[in-house]
Design a protein around this motif. Sequence first.
Motif, PDB file in Angstrom:
ATOM      1  N   GLY A 162       3.571  47.879  79.642  1.00 64.03           N
ATOM      2  CA  GLY A 162       3.079  48.116  81.003  1.00 64.03           C
ATOM      3  C   GLY A 162       4.164  48.265  82.047  1.00 64.03           C
ATOM      4  N   TYR A 163       5.404  47.938  81.689  1.00 64.31           N
ATOM      5  CA  TYR A 163       6.517  48.060  82.621  1.00 64.31           C
ATOM      6  C   TYR A 163       7.389  49.281  82.301  1.00 64.31           C
ATOM      7  CZ  TYR A 163       5.003  43.572  84.340  1.00 64.31           C
ATOM      8  OH  TYR A 163       4.240  42.565  84.896  1.00 64.31           O
ATOM      9  N   THR A 164       6.819  50.203  81.524  1.00 63.98           N
ATOM     10  CA  THR A 164       7.509  51.456  81.226  1.00 63.98           C
ATOM     11  C   THR A 164       7.624  52.289  82.499  1.00 63.98           C
ATOM     12  OG1 THR A 164       6.688  51.464  78.955  1.00 63.98           O
ATOM     13  CG2 THR A 164       7.424  53.580  79.855  1.00 63.98           C
ATOM     14  N   GLY A 165       8.819  52.754  82.781  1.00 60.64           N
ATOM     15  CA  GLY A 165       9.050  53.608  83.949  1.00 60.64           C
ATOM     16  C   GLY A 165       9.355  55.035  83.546  1.00 60.64           C
ATOM     17  N   THR A 166       9.942  55.781  84.445  1.00 59.97           N
ATOM     18  CA  THR A 166      10.254  57.185  84.172  1.00 59.97           C
ATOM     19  C   THR A 166      11.508  57.344  83.325  1.00 59.97           C
ATOM     20  OG1 THR A 166      11.496  57.310  86.245  1.00 59.97           O
ATOM     21  CG2 THR A 166       9.181  57.972  86.305  1.00 59.97           C
ATOM     22  N   ILE A 215      -1.084  45.065  82.634  1.00 62.23           N
ATOM     23  CA  ILE A 215      -1.631  45.374  81.317  1.00 62.23           C
ATOM     24  C   ILE A 215      -1.595  46.891  81.160  1.00 62.23           C
ATOM     25  CG2 ILE A 215      -3.669  45.305  79.844  1.00 62.23           C
ATOM     26  CD1 ILE A 215      -4.578  42.853  81.325  1.00 62.23           C
ATOM     27  N   ALA A 216      -1.025  47.376  80.078  1.00 59.12           N
ATOM     28  CA  ALA A 216      -1.017  48.816  79.810  1.00 59.12           C
ATOM     29  C   ALA A 216      -2.319  49.180  79.106  1.00 59.12           C
ATOM     30  CB  ALA A 216       0.180  49.194  78.951  1.00 59.12           C
ATOM     31  N   VAL A 217      -3.171  49.941  79.798  1.00 64.25           N
ATOM     32  CA  VAL A 217      -4.493  50.300  79.281  1.00 64.25           C
ATOM     33  C   VAL A 217      -4.525  51.798  78.984  1.00 64.25           C
ATOM     34  CG1 VAL A 217      -6.965  50.399  79.800  1.00 64.25           C
ATOM     35  CG2 VAL A 217      -5.610  48.423  80.524  1.00 64.25           C
ATOM     36  N   THR A 218      -4.826  52.145  77.754  1.00 59.99           N
ATOM     37  CA  THR A 218      -4.943  53.548  77.356  1.00 59.99           C
ATOM     38  C   THR A 218      -6.395  54.005  77.466  1.00 59.99           C
ATOM     39  OG1 THR A 218      -5.349  53.003  75.037  1.00 59.99           O
ATOM     40  CG2 THR A 218      -3.042  53.245  75.733  1.00 59.99           C
ATOM     41  N   PRO A 219      -6.638  55.315  77.501  1.00 58.08           N
ATOM     42  CA  PRO A 219      -8.031  55.795  77.590  1.00 58.08           C
ATOM     43  C   PRO A 219      -8.899  55.312  76.439  1.00 58.08           C
ATOM     44  CG  PRO A 219      -6.509  57.576  78.103  1.00 58.08           C
ATOM     45  CD  PRO A 219      -5.678  56.426  77.600  1.00 58.08           C
ATOM     46  N   GLU A 220      -8.289  55.133  75.247  1.00 53.05           N
ATOM     47  CA  GLU A 220      -9.052  54.696  74.075  1.00 53.05           C
ATOM     48  C   GLU A 220      -9.169  53.178  73.988  1.00 53.05           C
ATOM     49  OE1 GLU A 220      -6.303  58.185  73.163  1.00 53.05           O
ATOM     50  OE2 GLU A 220      -6.100  56.150  73.953  1.00 53.05           O
ATOM     51  N   MET A 221      -8.495  52.462  74.909  1.00 54.14           N
ATOM     52  CA  MET A 221      -8.432  51.000  74.864  1.00 54.14           C
ATOM     53  C   MET A 221      -7.803  50.515  73.562  1.00 54.14           C
ATOM     54  SD  MET A 221      -9.640  49.987  77.775  1.00 54.14           S
ATOM     55  CE  MET A 221     -10.040  48.258  77.589  1.00 54.14           C
ATOM     56  N   SER A 241       8.131  55.057  70.456  1.00 49.63           N
ATOM     57  CA  SER A 241       7.640  54.191  71.525  1.00 49.63           C
ATOM     58  C   SER A 241       6.276  53.637  71.138  1.00 49.63           C
ATOM     59  CB  SER A 241       7.532  54.976  72.832  1.00 49.63           C
ATOM     60  OG  SER A 241       6.958  54.171  73.846  1.00 49.63           O
ATOM     61  N   ALA A 242       6.037  52.389  71.502  1.00 46.99           N
ATOM     62  CA  ALA A 242       4.736  51.761  71.259  1.00 46.99           C
ATOM     63  C   ALA A 242       4.299  51.043  72.519  1.00 46.99           C
ATOM     64  CB  ALA A 242       4.825  50.778  70.098  1.00 46.99           C
ATOM     65  N   LEU A 243       3.056  51.284  72.938  1.00 47.07           N
ATOM     66  CA  LEU A 243       2.555  50.670  74.174  1.00 47.07           C
ATOM     67  C   LEU A 243       1.043  50.749  74.222  1.00 47.07           C
ATOM     68  CD1 LEU A 243       1.748  53.452  75.819  1.00 47.07           C
ATOM     69  CD2 LEU A 243       4.133  53.422  76.480  1.00 47.07           C
ATOM     70  N   GLY A 244       0.458  50.078  75.229  1.00 46.81           N
ATOM     71  CA  GLY A 244      -0.964  50.237  75.514  1.00 46.81           C
ATOM     72  C   GLY A 244      -1.880  49.295  74.772  1.00 46.81           C
ATOM     73  N   PHE A 245      -1.589  47.988  74.791  1.00 47.87           N
ATOM     74  CA  PHE A 245      -2.385  47.055  73.994  1.00 47.87           C
ATOM     75  C   PHE A 245      -3.723  46.691  74.627  1.00 47.87           C
ATOM     76  CE2 PHE A 245       1.962  46.770  72.619  1.00 47.87           C
ATOM     77  CZ  PHE A 245       1.823  46.868  71.240  1.00 47.87           C
TER      78      PHE A 245
END
Length: 432
Positions: A239-243, A342-348, A361-365
């Motif tokens: 969730g703290y991923t930047g550019t 919290i990193a939220v993806t469209p698919e949750m 890269s891995a993210l979006g739990f």
Amino acid sequence: MSNDPVREIHWPTTATARPPCSRLEEDTTADVVIIGGGLTGCRTALGLAEAGLSVVLLEARDIGWGASGRSGGQCNPVWRQTPDELASRFGDARAELLVRTTLSAADDLFHDIEHYDVECDAVQNGWVQAAHTRQSRRSLEHLQAGWSQAGARIDLLEAEQVKDMSGSPAYRFALFHQAGGHVHPLSLTRGYARAAQARGARIFCEEPVQSMERRDGKWKVSTVKGSVTAEQVVQTTNGYTGTSPSPGLQKTFLPLVSIALATEPLSESLRATVLPGSVTLSDTRLAIYFCRYDRDGRLIFGCVGSSEHVGKLAIARLQKGLHTVFPQLRGTALERTWGGRIAVTPEMMPHIHEPAPGLTSALGFSGRGIAMTSVMGRALTRKVLGEPESSLPFPVQPVSAIPFHGPLKAMIPMAAPAMSVKDRLDSMMGGL
């Protein structure tokens, strides 16, 4: 009840000691460099070091500074979709692997904790997932039927059973996931880091990545005073991923906010009526309520927030939720409040991306981080070691921006109030 709790993260006050962490002030090499010292990064470093690879982990702040040191620490091991729904989304073969991994995720986590001798106040007494409306009851019944058929240990709780197990009069139906539990999230992260170091991983803190370039088949990852050259890079900043250093990743998720409070330690008489079996609890609200105990008998209670800065309105929302779920806690003082992303993806569900050769890269739990970061750490280890993508529980997906990401991100501060209004309306129209 105190209206002015200390605004600081609770977990550092009770965590195990920080692992030794130096600064990177030279140019060095490794097989793999990991960017991000949270649960995923530290578990991946542990797995790779155990496999005999040379590993360098770079953390911009401190181990567990982000979501891993701010979460509720609840191990909620089942997805929001049934196995059949996962098969419709990912195909039968991938879904079968994901279901099998999910069924063992909680037990695997607690086995990790025992195997690596991680001191993190681990308790595996189960998770109560409570319905707040009739419609949510039907959804939970559907979820239980699908996962029980696949082999999950999930019981149905009715009326007084829910109250007996949770201590809350607010719910009339719930699922009881026997494998669930809770941990001290910061101590777990630090424990993984120490275990990785014991196997040879080098960890550097306060080292934000300044640049990253690929040359002659290798990556050079530079910090302020040093660099690491490695064949592979794994980015686990969630969730703290930047550019930087991987433009585009931050548009694959929405950085929603979770806020929480810690009460004063509860008396024995109150503990007998609030989560009496030291289970965890969460419900089906959009602005989800969740809670568990810490090791000293404080209740940790949280919900969706508008900002990582927990102001008076956020504290009022937390207090209202606490009193809704546990009216017997009116008059109990609050010690601390805090927030995190919290990193939220469209698919949750979490994503694995490969933005460039040798970069993963891995993210979006999406609220399942305690159980699934450990799963992801093992999956990333296998990927780096060369196992085929088809063996991983999560598919490697292209980096694809969420449509209208900018406007949606700008609306996040309004999300919590809007969710709370929707939850109240749902309760009024379709309460149990």
